[in-house]
Design an enzyme around this catalytic site. Sequence first.
Site, PDB file in Angstrom:
ATOM      1  CD  GLU A 254       3.546  -5.445   6.246  1.00  0.00           C
ATOM      2  OE1 GLU A 254       2.904  -5.568   5.194  1.00  0.00           O
ATOM      3  OE2 GLU A 254       4.405  -6.279   6.619  1.00  0.00           O
TER       4      GLU A 254
ATOM      5  CG  ASP B  87      -1.974  -4.782   6.168  1.00  0.00           C
ATOM      6  OD1 ASP B  87      -0.796  -4.821   5.758  1.00  0.00           O
ATOM      7  OD2 ASP B  87      -2.788  -3.927   5.786  1.00  0.00           O
TER       8      ASP B  87
ATOM      9  N   GLY C  76       0.818  -1.201   0.000  1.00  0.00           N
ATOM     10  CA  GLY C  76       0.000   0.000   0.000  1.00  0.00           C
ATOM     11  C   GLY C  76       0.855   1.256   0.000  1.00  0.00           C
TER      12      GLY C  76
ATOM     13  N   GLY D 279       1.330  -5.502   0.948  1.00  0.00           N
ATOM     14  CA  GLY D 279       0.112  -5.730   0.196  1.00  0.00           C
ATOM     15  C   GLY D 279       0.338  -6.342  -1.165  1.00  0.00           C
TER      16      GLY D 279
END
Length: 406
Positions: free
Chosen positions: A174, A182, A102, A151
Amino acid sequence: MPTLAAAAATRRAGVALRYAVLGGVRSLSSLQPSSASAASEEVLVEGKASARAAVLNRPGHLNALTTTMGARLNKFYESWEDSPDIGFVMMKGSGRAFCAGGDVVRLHQLISEGKLDECKDFFKTLYSFIYVLGTYLKPHVAILDGVTMGGGGGVSIPGTFRIATDRTVFATPEVHIGFHPDAAASFYLSHLTGHVGEYLALTGEKLNGVDMIALGLATHYSMSGRLNLVDERLATLLTDDPSVIDTSLTHYGDLVYPDKNSIVHRLEVIDKCFSLETVEEIVDAMENEAARLNEDWCTLALKRLKEASPLALKVSLRSIREGRYQTLDECLVREYRMSINGISEKFSHEFREGVRARLVDKDLAPKWDPPALEYVSADMVDSYFAPLGEFEPELTLPTESREAFV
């Protein structure tokens, strides 16, 4: 299993529900380009004999995902799934990346401006697409030629086939930006062999394409310079049969084996350390192993553990452990809750500080709060997983009309 045509017909009835989940395909937030033409160019489409390819096209940003890109992917994939003329779907990236995840720099900016609703739209749209991919009726081929992080794994690994190359660099980094792995990472990492999922989540170690094959994160391997042959072969296929696609990918791919530096040679030590109950115990065990082995990989892994956000480490360990016993949709719903809590006033300092230190100011000196593992209480971790509350809707996925095959 029903035929593709019958299943597609059944799912047409669920299109309205899926649009309700996604908020339609309108422009959802300022995590999007300033013009419609620019938006349309961020996800390009290539047509083939009986296939379509989505091309992530933000090469200057390593194809980092925006809300608009997620919405366009949802729109395309729904349309292609319902089309009897399309047998399978592909995804690839422009430039030197498949997808770096992301657009966290933009999310950092939005949080700093107090535009949390736009951040929520991003997570909702991306996670909803990942569920579509994980429940897709047609075979899916992702070409991971280059950077594939965060992502980027989420929009590829839940699909049928993943082609790694000699240019592939995979990671879930992350914890080093004060967040948690995630975009379905708690699902697919937790299902890897032994406790290597915890290792990758807590250290953010980079894997090459051969190691992705060895761990099962990728299904096929091809030298980057030979991808044009793979693409040409896929372009001629008139099929929706995964076995036919698998045979073609294998025939035009390359056979590779892990070298002496591969992660597969470290799995015994990784399982010994990362099977322990707490992050503190894991760090202590890694310190002992680093002293005993005197090997570079172990020293580097320990260093990366100590550089990460203490809160993110504890949250991420619990996330992977819970993911091991959850379905894809359950993982995505929980990750959405964690992400929304993670950008809340209570916890957003970690994410903002992590992105600032690594990607904005690039001083690589984040000031984590709490500053050390011993200050991260069980209540803090519990709060990160807490339900969102009466006025904050949870992520709703169309599980009745789209049942996961995994």
